[in-house]
Design a protein around this motif. Structure first.
Motif, PDB file in Angstrom:
ATOM      1  N   THR A  75      41.876  48.832  48.129  1.00 39.64           N
ATOM      2  CA  THR A  75      40.646  47.575  48.574  1.00 39.64           C
ATOM      3  C   THR A  75      40.145  46.891  47.569  1.00 39.64           C
ATOM      4  O   THR A  75      40.094  45.454  47.449  1.00 39.64           O
ATOM      5  CB  THR A  75      39.526  47.988  49.785  1.00 39.64           C
ATOM      6  N   ALA A  76      39.737  47.529  46.378  1.00 38.69           N
ATOM      7  CA  ALA A  76      39.254  46.830  45.426  1.00 38.69           C
ATOM      8  C   ALA A  76      40.284  45.909  44.787  1.00 38.69           C
ATOM      9  O   ALA A  76      39.742  44.519  44.214  1.00 38.69           O
ATOM     10  CB  ALA A  76      38.273  47.796  44.523  1.00 38.69           C
ATOM     11  N   MET A  77      41.130  46.498  44.485  1.00 39.41           N
ATOM     12  CA  MET A  77      42.428  45.553  43.798  1.00 39.41           C
ATOM     13  C   MET A  77      42.712  44.158  44.632  1.00 39.41           C
ATOM     14  O   MET A  77      43.047  43.322  44.198  1.00 39.41           O
ATOM     15  CB  MET A  77      43.510  46.563  43.824  1.00 39.41           C
ATOM     16  N   GLN A  78      42.924  44.694  46.003  1.00 41.34           N
ATOM     17  CA  GLN A  78      43.063  43.538  47.018  1.00 41.34           C
ATOM     18  C   GLN A  78      42.079  42.377  46.839  1.00 41.34           C
ATOM     19  O   GLN A  78      42.471  41.187  47.098  1.00 41.34           O
ATOM     20  CB  GLN A  78      43.242  43.924  48.389  1.00 41.34           C
ATOM     21  N   MET A  79      41.061  42.923  47.000  1.00 39.50           N
ATOM     22  CA  MET A  79      39.633  41.910  46.908  1.00 39.50           C
ATOM     23  C   MET A  79      39.850  41.249  45.603  1.00 39.50           C
ATOM     24  O   MET A  79      39.660  39.964  45.662  1.00 39.50           O
ATOM     25  CB  MET A  79      38.362  42.583  47.100  1.00 39.50           C
ATOM     26  N   LEU A  80      40.064  41.633  44.521  1.00 38.31           N
ATOM     27  CA  LEU A  80      40.202  40.949  43.391  1.00 38.31           C
ATOM     28  C   LEU A  80      41.320  39.989  43.252  1.00 38.31           C
ATOM     29  O   LEU A  80      41.186  38.806  42.802  1.00 38.31           O
ATOM     30  CB  LEU A  80      40.227  41.782  42.136  1.00 38.31           C
ATOM     31  N   LYS A  81      42.581  40.226  43.925  1.00 38.09           N
ATOM     32  CA  LYS A  81      43.625  39.555  43.825  1.00 38.09           C
ATOM     33  C   LYS A  81      43.368  38.229  44.817  1.00 38.09           C
ATOM     34  O   LYS A  81      43.616  37.315  44.606  1.00 38.09           O
ATOM     35  CB  LYS A  81      44.767  40.229  44.427  1.00 38.09           C
ATOM     36  N   ASP A  82      42.548  38.473  45.824  1.00 43.63           N
ATOM     37  CA  ASP A  82      42.266  37.142  46.601  1.00 43.63           C
ATOM     38  C   ASP A  82      41.157  36.568  46.096  1.00 43.63           C
ATOM     39  O   ASP A  82      40.835  35.429  46.434  1.00 43.63           O
ATOM     40  CB  ASP A  82      41.742  37.954  48.215  1.00 43.63           C
ATOM     41  N   ARG A  83      40.357  37.068  45.101  1.00 42.61           N
ATOM     42  CA  ARG A  83      39.523  36.111  44.303  1.00 42.61           C
ATOM     43  C   ARG A  83      40.133  35.461  43.372  1.00 42.61           C
ATOM     44  O   ARG A  83      39.356  34.767  42.481  1.00 42.61           O
ATOM     45  CB  ARG A  83      38.433  36.994  43.691  1.00 42.61           C
ATOM     46  N   GLY A  84      41.477  35.394  43.012  1.00 48.62           N
ATOM     47  CA  GLY A  84      42.196  35.052  41.929  1.00 48.62           C
ATOM     48  C   GLY A  84      42.205  35.648  40.587  1.00 48.62           C
ATOM     49  O   GLY A  84      42.480  35.044  39.585  1.00 48.62           O
ATOM     50  N   TYR A  85      42.137  37.101  40.729  1.00 48.23           N
ATOM     51  CA  TYR A  85      42.223  37.565  39.342  1.00 48.23           C
ATOM     52  C   TYR A  85      43.734  38.134  39.644  1.00 48.23           C
ATOM     53  O   TYR A  85      44.272  38.351  40.412  1.00 48.23           O
ATOM     54  CB  TYR A  85      41.329  38.720  39.309  1.00 48.23           C
ATOM     55  N   LEU A  86      44.039  38.578  38.077  1.00 55.61           N
ATOM     56  CA  LEU A  86      45.406  38.834  37.972  1.00 55.61           C
ATOM     57  C   LEU A  86      45.438  40.450  38.188  1.00 55.61           C
ATOM     58  O   LEU A  86      45.040  41.259  37.476  1.00 55.61           O
ATOM     59  CB  LEU A  86      45.582  38.675  36.200  1.00 55.61           C
ATOM     60  N   VAL A  87      45.979  40.651  39.482  1.00 57.95           N
ATOM     61  CA  VAL A  87      46.287  42.019  39.875  1.00 57.95           C
ATOM     62  C   VAL A  87      47.701  42.254  40.361  1.00 57.95           C
ATOM     63  O   VAL A  87      48.283  41.255  40.896  1.00 57.95           O
ATOM     64  CB  VAL A  87      45.367  42.236  41.169  1.00 57.95           C
ATOM     65  N   GLU A  88      48.621  43.017  39.800  1.00 62.98           N
ATOM     66  CA  GLU A  88      49.954  43.153  40.176  1.00 62.98           C
ATOM     67  C   GLU A  88      50.230  43.764  41.500  1.00 62.98           C
ATOM     68  O   GLU A  88      49.348  44.566  41.984  1.00 62.98           O
ATOM     69  CB  GLU A  88      50.671  43.733  38.889  1.00 62.98           C
TER      70      GLU A  88
END
Length: 206
Positions: free
Chosen positions: A17-30
């Motif tokens: 969930t933390a990874m998904q949250m950061l991706k939705d905030r515009g961070y580089l998450v693969e």
């Protein structure tokens, strides 16, 4: 299932969930970081993993100098000493944003410490239970899009509005916390409608 297996399963879900949250905030998450299976997670971190092993940081897609840390604390109750340790690490690496994933509420002194450093270091606090399930994936939660400053300006000019005339969303709202919204931002909300197809509204963060 043993308590250790329960903890591993929970940490797997919280991290995802933390990874998904950061991706939705515009961070580089693969994608592979989000789609990691539980067995891959256990293989990477071990069956007797420590929460601190899960700490990671990410950079914004459009600005690699804009970074955020995700800290998973070992302590059942995080005290002010832990906050100081985290801030010192952030300071040494020139990182000014962090999300603290805790098992229980911060102590009163720790909460005060977070407020006192908020002008320079922005630290958000989420309890484990808040991240076990991604709130955005709930069937009743519509799509949210955070407007850029330019998009907000165009919207207000188009409808001849002041931002304070828009409907409001509290900064403490779970979806506002998910996106890390700040006071004064505007979020576009897209709902599906049987009659109109899509129904768009806007909310001003207060």
């Amino acid at each position: 299932m043993s308590s250790m297996e329960d903890e591993t399963a929970n940490l797997f879900r919280i991290r995802r969930t933390a990874m998904q949250m950061l991706k939705d905030r515009g961070y580089l998450v693969e994608d592979f970081e989000i789609n990691m299976t539980k067995s891959e997670f256990t293989e990477k971190y071990g069956e007797n993993m420590r929460r601190s092993d899960l700490v990671f940081n990410k950079s914004k897609q459009n600005d690699t100098s804009d970074q955020i840390y995700i800290f998973f604390t070992e302590e059942q109750k995080v005290a002010v000493e832990k906050i100081r340790t985290i801030i010192n690490r952030m300071k040494s690496e020139n990182v000014f944003r962090a999300i603290l994933v805790v098992q229980q509420n911060l102590t009163p002194y720790a909460r005060t410490s977070v407020r006192e450093i908020s002008s320079k270091f922005h630290v958000e606090v989420f309890q484990d239970a808040e991240l076990l399930v991604n709130i955005k994936e709930h069937v009743l939660v519509p799509e949210h899009q955070v407007l850029t400053s330019e998009e907000k300006k165009i919207l207000l000019e188009q409808y001849t509005l002041k931002e304070t005339q828009l409907p409001r969303i509290q900064i403490t709202d779970p979806i506002a916390r998910y996106y890390g919204l700040k006071h004064g931002q505007v979020v576009k909300i897209i709902r599906l409608s049987e009659t109109a197809g899509r129904y768009v509204t806007y909310r001003y963060v207060v």
